[in-house]
Structures are given as C-alpha cells and as structure tokens.
Scaffold this motif. Structure first.
Motif, PDB file in Angstrom:
ATOM      1  N   THR A   1      44.185  35.132  44.944  1.00 13.69           N
ATOM      2  CA  THR A   1      44.897  36.316  44.458  1.00 13.69           C
ATOM      3  C   THR A   1      45.929  36.010  43.650  1.00 13.69           C
TER       4      THR A   1
ATOM      5  N   TYR B   1      45.562  34.369  40.826  1.00 19.35           N
ATOM      6  CA  TYR B   1      45.198  34.291  39.627  1.00 19.35           C
ATOM      7  C   TYR B   1      44.609  35.380  39.154  1.00 19.35           C
ATOM      8  N   ASP B   2      44.503  35.460  37.571  1.00 19.53           N
ATOM      9  CA  ASP B   2      43.710  36.564  37.232  1.00 19.53           C
ATOM     10  C   ASP B   2      42.307  36.222  36.982  1.00 19.53           C
ATOM     11  N   GLY B   3      41.288  37.169  36.628  1.00 19.56           N
ATOM     12  CA  GLY B   3      40.038  37.092  36.519  1.00 19.56           C
ATOM     13  C   GLY B   3      39.388  36.000  35.522  1.00 19.56           C
ATOM     14  N   THR B   4      40.253  35.736  34.581  1.00 22.75           N
ATOM     15  CA  THR B   4      40.098  34.462  33.744  1.00 22.75           C
ATOM     16  C   THR B   4      40.095  33.252  34.378  1.00 22.75           C
TER      17      THR B   4
ATOM     18  N   ALA C   1      37.177  40.719  40.214  1.00 23.18           N
ATOM     19  CA  ALA C   1      38.502  40.203  39.165  1.00 23.18           C
ATOM     20  C   ALA C   1      38.091  39.659  37.960  1.00 23.18           C
TER      21      ALA C   1
ATOM     22  N   THR D   1      37.077  42.775  35.821  1.00 25.89           N
ATOM     23  CA  THR D   1      37.786  43.859  35.689  1.00 25.89           C
ATOM     24  C   THR D   1      39.201  43.511  35.364  1.00 25.89           C
ATOM     25  N   ASP D   2      39.532  42.119  35.553  1.00 29.56           N
ATOM     26  CA  ASP D   2      40.827  41.553  35.099  1.00 29.56           C
ATOM     27  C   ASP D   2      40.948  40.191  34.104  1.00 29.56           C
TER      28      ASP D   2
ATOM     29  N   VAL E   1      41.781  38.249  31.261  1.00 30.33           N
ATOM     30  CA  VAL E   1      42.593  38.263  30.371  1.00 30.33           C
ATOM     31  C   VAL E   1      42.271  37.202  29.282  1.00 30.33           C
TER      32      VAL E   1
ATOM     33  N   THR F   1      44.952  33.949  28.702  1.00 29.02           N
ATOM     34  CA  THR F   1      45.111  33.063  29.713  1.00 29.02           C
ATOM     35  C   THR F   1      44.556  31.608  29.229  1.00 29.02           C
TER      36      THR F   1
END
Length: 534
Positions: free
Chosen positions: A244, A246-249, A438, A441-442, A444, A447
């Motif tokens: 949670t 960290y982003d999807g990348t 993630a 949808t997330d 980036v 990153t």
C-alpha cells in the motif's frame, strides 16, 4: 547449516561426504549416502525425522502387502479355468484397500503438518456462516523439510506397485535412500522409484569428468541463487510486505523481479542438487527447460517444475479423465458438441482436479488456490480459443510459426506468468487482487526514473545502481545460456570437452563471480531456498 547454500554445507559437509563416498568400498557407498541423508535431515528438522521414518516404513510395508496380494492373485488365476475375472476383481478390491491405507498414512502426515490449521479455518468459517460457531483452534506445526516433495515420491511408489509398473522392493535400505536422498530432499526433483532407486545403490565411482561437470553445475546454481535471487530479495520483500506504500509501477517492477528471483532461486537449487548427484554418478531428472521461452500457459508448465507437472499428469489427470463417469461424460459430450469440443468437457474436469492439487500443494492459503484456478481458467480458455485463433490467423495471412508471431506469444505468456507469480507471492488473496489492480490503475512511468526504485529498504538493505547492474548483467548471461540450451547445447558437458586451460578458466570465473558478486555478508540478508517452504 540451513540449506545447500550455507557455508558449513559447502565447505565441510559435502566435501566430507564426497571423500567418504569415494574411499568407501563400492558395496558400502550407499551406506555413506544414507547416513549423510539422515544427518542432513536431522540437522535441519531434528526430531521431525520421525515423520520421514514413518513414511519410509509405511510405503515399505504397504509395498510388501501389495506384492503379496499380487502373487496370491496370480497364483489363484493360474489354477482355475473359469472365474478369472471374479478373482482379479476380488483381489483388486483388497489391493485398493491396502493402497488406500498407505496413501492415507503419507498424505495424512502431510495434511497434519501443512494443512490442519488451514482446513480448520475453512470449517470454522463455514459453520459460522450457518450460525454454528465452533471457534476451532487447531495447532500450526513446523513441517519437516521436503515433506511436500517426498510425500509425492512415496505416493508414486505405492501407486506404481499397485499398477504393476514397479516391483515391491524387499530392501528397506533402498526404499529409505530413495525417499531421503539428501540432494533432492529439500526441493526435489520429485523422482519416481524406477528412475533413481537402483542408481542410488549402485555405488558408481567419483570420476574426474563427473566431478568437474557436477561442480561446474553447482557453481552455476550458486551464482543464480546468490548473485541474482538473494540480491533481489532486498527489493521484492518490502514491496510485497507493504504494497500500500507504493504505486502500481513499483508493484509491477517487484512482480517482474520476483518472477526472476523465484526462477533463479528454484532453478539454481535444482542445478546444485543435480550437480551434487552428478558427482556421485547419479542422474536426477531435469526440473526446468527454459520456461520463459514458452508460447502458452500450458507450455510454461511443461517447462517449469517438470517433475511436479508429470506427477500431477500421471497420478491425477489420467486416472480422473479415464474414470468411468468421465468416459460417459465424454461420450455424451461428443454427440452434443462434436469431436473437437466434446472431449474438452471431461478433460477440463480432470484439469480442475490437477490445478486444485497444484495450488494446494504449494501452500495452505487462498492465494495458492487462486493461483491454481488462474492457470486452470487460462489453459481451458486457450484450448477453446485456439481453433478460432488459428482460423483468424489464416484469414489475416499471419504465419503462426513466424518469428514475429512467436515473439508475440512469448511476450504474452510472460505477462501471464508475472501476474500469476504476483498472486503466488502476495500475502493473501486480498493483497494479490489489490496489487494486481494497482499495476493497471496506478501505473506511473515517471517512477522508473525518479529514484524511487533505489530507495526501497528491507532490514536496512536496499538495491543501488550497482546491484541492478549486476542483476542485469547476470540475467543477460543467463539468457545466453538458456538460448544455447534451447538449441540443444549441454553447457556443462560441452565445456568439459574443452582444453584444460579453457575448462578451468570457466570454473574459476564462476567461482570468483560467486565470491565477488554473491549476495552475502553484512550487506545482504541470506535467503533460504524459497521452494523449501512449500
């Protein structure tokens, strides 16, 4: 000594075993292997060695019982002119009872050590859902090393004796060595009795070619494990533990790196196991065949953990698909859906059993069941879609054997594999679903270049550019070796034919690579072989 990769094992235990094996009389070499196997098992599992002994004694006695019934049946059939079918049926029922007893003992031990608390929680939840609170508090026990592996070997021996493909062995020592042989006890490969039992007792001498080829393969396995797999743990572990944050990348990168980590860890351990056995003149079955060159999900599982796949095929898929109920189902389905799609109904039912077994074998958790069902759905869907895809490719004048199309298939399969391994590694099904969501949808892209990947820390350890560079360089070397193996070049044997300076240059280069670039010491946290936990 915690594994094949510990300093005590590599610097003391294994060299001592090799020397004792080499100097022992040929007829006594199996004793060295058996004592070394039990010493290794006891060192890692202590009193849980009793579980291994129970399994060994149970399959030995069950095998003898099946053998006695087979002899009685054959003798009874010989002395009668009619009623042979009834005699065979009567003895078949007795043999099934004996077989069932042996399987219950072995798989019961596996269930008790590995699944007791998991199944208890399922029962507890089901009862609570209908208003019957049980509040079961079943214990979670430490499992003996390799119990998932040697239990399948024990089961295959009993079933093969029942089928008549293997004669029941009256030599308890040979049964014990087959089940407890230390190079395979931790992570396999999952051997059949006919593959290794006699070779383990043969006492082949330690020869220079085998010593060189075996030690070279061990070094290659050590390099994969210690240079790549252990190093990547510093990145993979914190992301999966706290996804949670960290982003999807970052999650996508962690999923890719975990797939590479698992491959280098597991296949590296297999290289060490097969290399050790090569030194003793014993051939164990290969467990990997360049899995990342697979063009389909089913093709991947024909190349990854091969001995598990063939075990599930021979002892679950075929018996289920050839059972009377499914034969009747196939016959009805052929009439309704035709010869192309009719058999898929019965084969899908058998595949469901296989993939449920595959998921549960890996672990007691909802994520493992989902992992099995994930591949089940993909493989069945592939079987349904493939004829239409072939017709579409023909209409579009796409050659399915062209380099471009094969590259597309490999890339598509790699995405499937990475997503599957994400669920496999996730801390529960909910975590796996959230991480997968993630990624899509997330994501980036920035990153990848803003330094986030270099700031991920696990137990005070992080991967810097130097670490990523080492992983990238060794992965490139791994790719070259796998391409050569895909083209039929046996690397260790080929290098063994080179002139002495070149041959030993390769050996020392690998040795120095492990010493210089291996992930050990205060800068890294050693990681026990990952598949040993399954």
């Amino acid at each position: 000594m915690t594994s094949y990769f510990s300093f005590v094992f590599l610097a003391a235990f294994l060299p001592v075993v090799i020397v004792l094996y080499a100097v022992a009389p040929r007829r006594c070499r199996w004793v060295v292997l058996l004592m070394a196997s039990y010493a290794f098992f006891f060192w890692l599992s202590r009193t849980l060695i009793l579980a291994l002994w129970v399994s060994t004694l149970s399959i030995y006695l069950t095998g003898l019982g099946l053998g006695a019934l087979i002899r009685q049946r054959d003798a009874a059939v010989k002395v009668v002119k009619s009623g042979k079918r009834e005699i065979r049926a009567r003895y078949a029922r007795k043999m099934k009872l004996v077989l069932a007893a042996g399987l219950v003992v072995n798989f019961g031990l596996l269930a008790a050590f590995k699944y007791l608390a998991f199944f208890g929680s399922i029962i507890d939840g089901a009862c609570a859902a209908v208003g019957i609170p049980l509040n079961l508090e079943l214990p979670v026990w430490a499992a003996p090393i390799g119990i998932s592996f040697y239990t399948l070997m024990a089961g295959s021996y009993l079933i093969d004796v029942f089928r008549g493909t293997v004669a029941p062995d009256r030599n308890l020592a040979r049964v014990a060595l087959f089940l407890g042989y230390f190079p395979q006890i931790m992570e396999g490969p999952i051997c059949r009795y006919g593959q290794t039992a006699d070779a383990l007792m043969a006492g082949e001498p330690v020869t220079r070619p085998n010593l060189y080829a075996g030690s070279l393969r061990m070094l290659w396995g050590l390099a994969k494990k210690m240079i790549v797999a252990d190093r990547l743990n510093a990145f993979v572990k914190p992301v999966f533990a706290d996804y949670t944050s960290y982003d999807g990348t970052v999650i996508a990168v962690a999923a890719v790196l975990y797939t590479l980590q698992l491959y280098c860890d597991f296949s590296g351990t297999m290289d060490v196991a097969l290399g050790m056995s090569r030194i003793f003149g014993i051939s164990l079955p290969e467990n990997f065949r360049q899995p990342f060159f697979s063009r389909t999900a089913s093709g991947f599982w024909q190349r990854w953990h091969i001995t598990l796949g063939t075990w599930l095929r021979d002892y679950i898929y075929y018996p289920v698909s050839l059972s009377k109920p499914l034969k009747k189902l196939t016959s009805k389905a052929r009439k309704r859906f035709g010869n192309r799609y009719g058999p898929l109904l019965a084969s899908s039912a058998a595949l469901l059993c296989v993939w449920l077994g595959n998921g549960l074998w890996h672990g007691a958790g909802s994520q493992y069941i989902f992992f099995g069902m994930y591949y089940f759905v993909l493989i069945v869907a592939g079987s349904l879609i493939d004829p239409g895809a072939a017709r579409l490719a023909e209409r579009l004048h796409i050659r399915r054997e062209s380099v471009g199309y094969r590259a597309f298939q490999i890339a598509r399969t790699l995405v499937i594999i990475v997503v599957g391994e994400l669920f496999f590694r996730a801390e529960g099904l909910d975590a796996g679903l959230a991480m997968c969501g993630a990624m899509f949808t997330d994501f980036v892209p920035a990153t990848l270049a803003d330094g986030t990947l270099l700031g991920i820390v696990s137990d005070g350890i992080s991967m810097d550019m130097h670490d990523f560079g080492i992983v990238l360089a060794f992965t490139a070397l791994l790719l070259v070796v796998d391409i050569l193996r895909e083209r039929g070049v046996a690397i260790c044997d080929t290098v063994g034919t080179w002139k002495i300076p070149a041959r030993w240059a390769v050996w020392y280069a690998l040795f120095l690579a492990v010493i210089i670039f291996g992930a050990y010491g205060t800068a890294y946290a050693p990681v026990d072989p990952m598949y040993a936990q399954f």
